[in-house]
Design an enzyme around this catalytic site. Structure first.
Site, mmCIF file in Angstrom:
data_model
loop_
_atom_site.group_PDB
_atom_site.id
_atom_site.type_symbol
_atom_site.label_atom_id
_atom_site.label_comp_id
_atom_site.label_asym_id
_atom_site.label_seq_id
_atom_site.Cartn_x
_atom_site.Cartn_y
_atom_site.Cartn_z
ATOM 1 N N TYR A 209 -12.730 60.196 41.064
ATOM 2 C CA TYR A 209 -12.640 60.255 39.603
ATOM 3 C C TYR A 209 -13.027 58.911 38.976
ATOM 4 O O TYR A 209 -13.503 58.867 37.847
ATOM 5 C CB TYR A 209 -11.206 60.589 39.175
ATOM 6 N N GLY A 210 -12.770 57.823 39.716
ATOM 7 C CA GLY A 210 -13.013 56.483 39.183
ATOM 8 C C GLY A 210 -14.453 56.257 38.758
ATOM 9 O O GLY A 210 -14.745 55.384 37.949
ATOM 10 N N CYS B 72 -3.390 52.983 41.374
ATOM 11 C CA CYS B 72 -4.135 54.136 41.894
ATOM 12 C C CYS B 72 -3.260 54.673 43.013
ATOM 13 O O CYS B 72 -2.815 53.906 43.876
ATOM 14 C CB CYS B 72 -5.499 53.714 42.431
ATOM 15 N N CYS C 233 -2.270 60.767 39.469
ATOM 16 C CA CYS C 233 -3.554 60.071 39.466
ATOM 17 C C CYS C 233 -3.655 59.263 38.177
ATOM 18 O O CYS C 233 -3.624 59.834 37.085
ATOM 19 C CB CYS C 233 -4.678 61.110 39.530
#
Ligand code: DGL
Length: 264
Positions: A42-43, A189, A74
């Site tokens: 997702y980053g 994270c 998340c």
């Protein structure tokens, strides 16, 4: 009537660091673990596309699993869509995971705090607002790591990680200024706690590593109704869903290790 499950959601295996704390606090609860591995990491996504993607996916997940609470385990997702999820699905309960900047600001003695996160979380307005609101008196360094979440995935799958790579990723967290040093690193994270022992080993000096998993689990517990305790294992292990549908033998082993069974 059987209790509704607690849904724990992440882009990959990072949310398992939250699930393991949640299990300790809620041993009788049923959980559903969802890893959106089709979209990992997702980053690296741009914000509008990731926003749309998660809101749409949750429409399906809420319908399929009818959870009592959804834990967005998340940071990269929560800092982008937690408010939008609550708006899009009113009446549903969500617990977000956002960088633990407030506890870090309360605990630091040197006033130098680092936040280690994905590039997505680092650039979010949500993260900047947390710093402004809670850590205005500290010097906060935001460190966006491109590779750590994937390193954590590889470590959990294969049991091996290159320590030099970990050292290089955490190195920018360590700041010296006017005779003071960083004393807190926020693990922002959910993948990173899997690597915390390697981080400790490769850090240039000792710091406190803040992992918010227990606090997230406590928040989820506080929102749940008090149902009759169930024999959690009566229906077999809790399900784990990997959105790619392509989880391999290594992932199967990992989820089994967490008492989950891969559902296709
Ligand atoms: N586990 C996610 C988080 O807490 C990020 C991993 C990814 O980049 O997908 O931010």
């Amino acid at each position: 009537m059987a209790e509704r499950p607690v849904l724990v959601f992440d882009s990959g295996i990072g949310g398992l660091t939250v699930l393991r704390e949640a299990r300790v606090l809620m041993p009788d609860r049923r959980f559903v673990y969802v890893a959106d591995d089709a979209a990992f990491p997702y980053g690296a996504w741009d914000e509008p596309a990731l926003h749309r993607h998660i809101i749409t996916l949750f429409g399906q997940l809420l319908q399929a699993h009818d959870p009592e609470v959804s834990v967005i385990a998340c940071n990269t997702a929560s800092t982008l869509v937690i408010d939008a999820l609550r708006e899009a699905y009113p009446g549903r309960l969500f617990v977000g995971t956002v960088p633990a900047i407030k506890p870090a600001a309360e605990r630091t003695r040197s006033g130098l705090v680092s936040v280690l996160a994905t590039p997505g979380t680092v650039k979010r307005q949500y993260t900047r607002d947390l710093i402004r609101e809670w850590a205005a008196k500290c010097h906060v360094r935001l460190v966006g790591s491109v590779g750590l979440a994937a390193l954590a995935e590889a470590y959990i799958r294969d049991g091996f990680v290159d320590e030099d790579m970990v050292r290089a990723e955490i190195e920018p967290c360590f700041v010296e200024r006017d005779g003071r040093r960083t004393d807190i690193v926020v693990l922002a994270c959910t993948h990173y706690p899997f690597l915390v022992n390697r981080m400790r080993k490769t850090a240039p000096w000792p710091v406190d590593w803040i992992d918010p998993a227990e606090a997230i689990a406590r928040r989820a517990l506080s929102l749940l109704g008090r149902g009759e305790p169930e024999d959690r294992l009566a229906n077999g292990p809790d399900p784990a869903i990997f959105t790619s549908g392509k989880a391999d033998a290594a992932i199967r082993r990992v989820v089994q290790g967490f008492g989950l069974a891969l559902r296709d």
